[in-house]
Design an enzyme around this catalytic site. Structure first.
Site, PDB file in Angstrom:
ATOM      1  N   CYS A 131       0.805  -1.220   0.000  1.00 13.08           N
ATOM      2  CA  CYS A 131       0.000   0.000   0.000  1.00 13.08           C
ATOM      3  C   CYS A 131       0.835   1.266   0.000  1.00 13.08           C
ATOM      4  CB  CYS A 131      -0.920   0.005   1.220  1.00 13.08           C
ATOM      5  SG  CYS A 131      -0.037   0.065   2.795  1.00 13.08           S
ATOM      6  N   GLU A 160      -6.938  -6.077  -1.681  1.00 17.06           N
ATOM      7  CA  GLU A 160      -7.116  -5.082  -0.619  1.00 17.06           C
ATOM      8  C   GLU A 160      -5.997  -4.054  -0.658  1.00 17.06           C
ATOM      9  OE1 GLU A 160      -6.098  -3.851   3.682  1.00 17.06           O
ATOM     10  OE2 GLU A 160      -4.962  -5.051   2.228  1.00 17.06           O
ATOM     11  N   ARG A 169     -10.590   1.460  10.291  1.00 15.60           N
ATOM     12  CA  ARG A 169      -9.584   0.986   9.344  1.00 15.60           C
ATOM     13  C   ARG A 169     -10.242   0.863   7.969  1.00 15.60           C
ATOM     14  NH1 ARG A 169      -4.706  -1.211  10.249  1.00 15.60           N
ATOM     15  NH2 ARG A 169      -3.728  -2.463   8.609  1.00 15.60           N
ATOM     16  N   ARG A 212     -10.598   0.411   4.324  1.00 19.32           N
ATOM     17  CA  ARG A 212      -9.756  -0.182   3.294  1.00 19.32           C
ATOM     18  C   ARG A 212     -10.565  -0.384   2.023  1.00 19.32           C
ATOM     19  NH1 ARG A 212      -6.399   1.341   6.200  1.00 19.32           N
ATOM     20  NH2 ARG A 212      -4.461   0.317   6.869  1.00 19.32           N
TER      21      ARG A 212
END
Length: 457
Positions: free
Chosen positions: A89, A127, A178, A180
């Protein structure tokens, strides 16, 4: 009973579909998909420490380099029904340079596509950080969608976005913000369904009428107030005590008035008259509008509370604090005290939040401080925030490595819900293939939460 035995007993479902775990980390995807009924037949992770933890718990050694394995996919990577990948990421993260696919790590997506072209897994679940779907990375997003559709995958134009704190506990939710991005896609070469579906989850979506503000961080905490390696330093305690005293003094002077919601900057405390003189002298000509707004608010705050603020600074020797500790970001509403709240010591200041849910775990420092416990979150508590069961074993490694791995990891409850909702959405496609029917059989038998499958028996 050994840890290995507990792991085996915690996965009672017979495997009905296969999956590959790319950029595997310590196995968040593995936990969710194995609990769902899948069997991992290939995993790869380049970080040696993370690979050791993965092998310790899942009995597969994933250590390897996907860039080398995709030089000859069929020689290294078997066909699978589901391919999952939490691809790196940093190229898209706000904490990085945000160079996207201009950075080498950003091109790792194309190695995923090599596997896709070779095997066409029935379902993909990828993800990444929330920022991938932001305007700065519109080009990268469009490239990803175009590549997947060129291989006949049904994928939404907009991303699925989910945070574990949106999910109620009975669906595997956790008190952690969180958000995502999940890219979910189904192989559909015959065009059973239109190729512009809605994403399976969206940001801020209310799920089962659950209010995330009802979370209580105490629900995931260990009973022990004293956990080795989580203690606060003398300086940290003094910074928190000082700001706690300021909060109490402000409230005493301003009864019924909410604490300021803007960043409080001690280094910019001056009277409104002094700030006006600076502006008239041209000393603020280069100050951006957003910062000027904060300077004016801090001047008004200081002017209205000057005597208290000067006395407080002297009593606590605030000028000796590091610059970032001379800033307060109060986001805790009516929480009585810093020691009743969740605290992060950030580069931007001392950030205080209510004791409901924590900010996103990150791979660097800034592990949240639990005020009532007067310590940082313990590694086991951070593992719980990612949905990992208490039998999950990090071995002899130090806490910093565990925090890093969890900060880089995927939340198990989020994965569980995303893949289930995706398969329900694309059921008409999956019902036409053998692998799709195997996945659907597991979805139909799945309990509401992965927790029920990850408990030791």
């Amino acid at each position: 009973m050994t840890t290995s035995a507990r792991v085996c007993e915690a996965m009672p479902m017979p495997a009905q579909f296969t999956f590959a775990d790319l950029f595997a980390g310590i196995g968040g995807f593995h936990a969710a998909l194995t609990a769902l009924g899948g069997k991992c037949t290939y995993a790869v992770e380049i970080d040696d420490a993370a690979a050791k933890v993965y092998e310790r718990n899942w009995h597969m050694n994933p250590l390897g380099d996907i860039t080398k394995h995709t030089n000859d996919v069929t020689a290294h990577i078997p066909p699978v029904d589901v391919l999952c990948a939490g691809f790196p990421c940093q190229p898209f993260s706000k904490s990085g340079a945000q160079r996207g696919m201009d950075e080498a790590r950003g091109t790792l997506f194309f190695h995923i596509m090599e596997v896709v072209r070779a095997h066409h897994p029935q379902v993909l679940i990828l993800e990444n950080v929330r920022n991938l779907a932001g305007p700065r990375h519109r080009h990268e997003w469009d490239v990803i969608i175009k590549q997947l559709r060129a291989e006949h995958y049904r994928v939404a134009d907009t991303p699925a976005i989910l945070s574990p704190h949106q999910l109620p506990p009975e669906r595997g939710g956790r008190p952690q913000v969180r958000e995502r991005v999940f890219i979910t896609a189904t192989y559909d070469p015959t065009g059973v369904l239109p190729n512009h579906p809605e994403p399976v989850f969206t940001s801020k979506q209310v799920i089962d009428s659950f209010d995330p503000h009802t979370w209580n961080i105490a629900d995931i905490l260990l009973d022990d107030d004293h956990v080795g390696g989580c203690e606060l330093s003398r300086d940290e305690i003094s910074w928190i005590d000082a700001w706690d005293n300021w909060v109490a003094s402000y409230r005493s002077l301003n009864p019924g008035v909410r604490l300021p919601g803007f960043p409080i900057w001690v280094d910019h405390w001056r009277t409104e008259d002094d700030l006006r003189d600076m502006i008239n002298a041209g000393q603020c000509d280069d100050v951006p509008a957003w910062k000027m707004n904060f300077l004016k608010k801090n001047a008004a705050l200081f002017t209205a509370n000057e005597e208290m603020c000067r006395s407080w600074m002297a009593a606590h020797d605030v000028n000796s604090f590091p610059p970032s500790r001379r800033k307060l970001e109060w986001q805790a509403g009516l929480t009585p005290s810093l020691w009743d709240a969740l605290i992060q010591l950030r580069p931007s200041g001392v950030r205080v939040k209510p004791p409901t849910y924590v900010p996103a775990l990150v791979a660097i420092t800034q592990t949240s401080i639990v005020g009532p416990k007067r310590r940082r979150l313990a590694p086991r508590e951070t593992a719980r925030l990612q949905g990992l069961p208490d039998w999950f074993d990090f071995g002899p490694q130090g806490s910093p490595a565990t925090y890093k791995q969890l900060g880089n990891g995927v939340n198990i409850g989020a994965v569980w819900n995303v893949i289930i909702e995706h398969c329900r959405r694309d059921e008409a496609i999956l019902a036409t293939t053998e692998s799709g029917r195997a996945i659907l059989a597991c979805i139909e038998d799945a309990p509401p939460s992965p927790d029920q499958r990850l408990l030791p028996h």
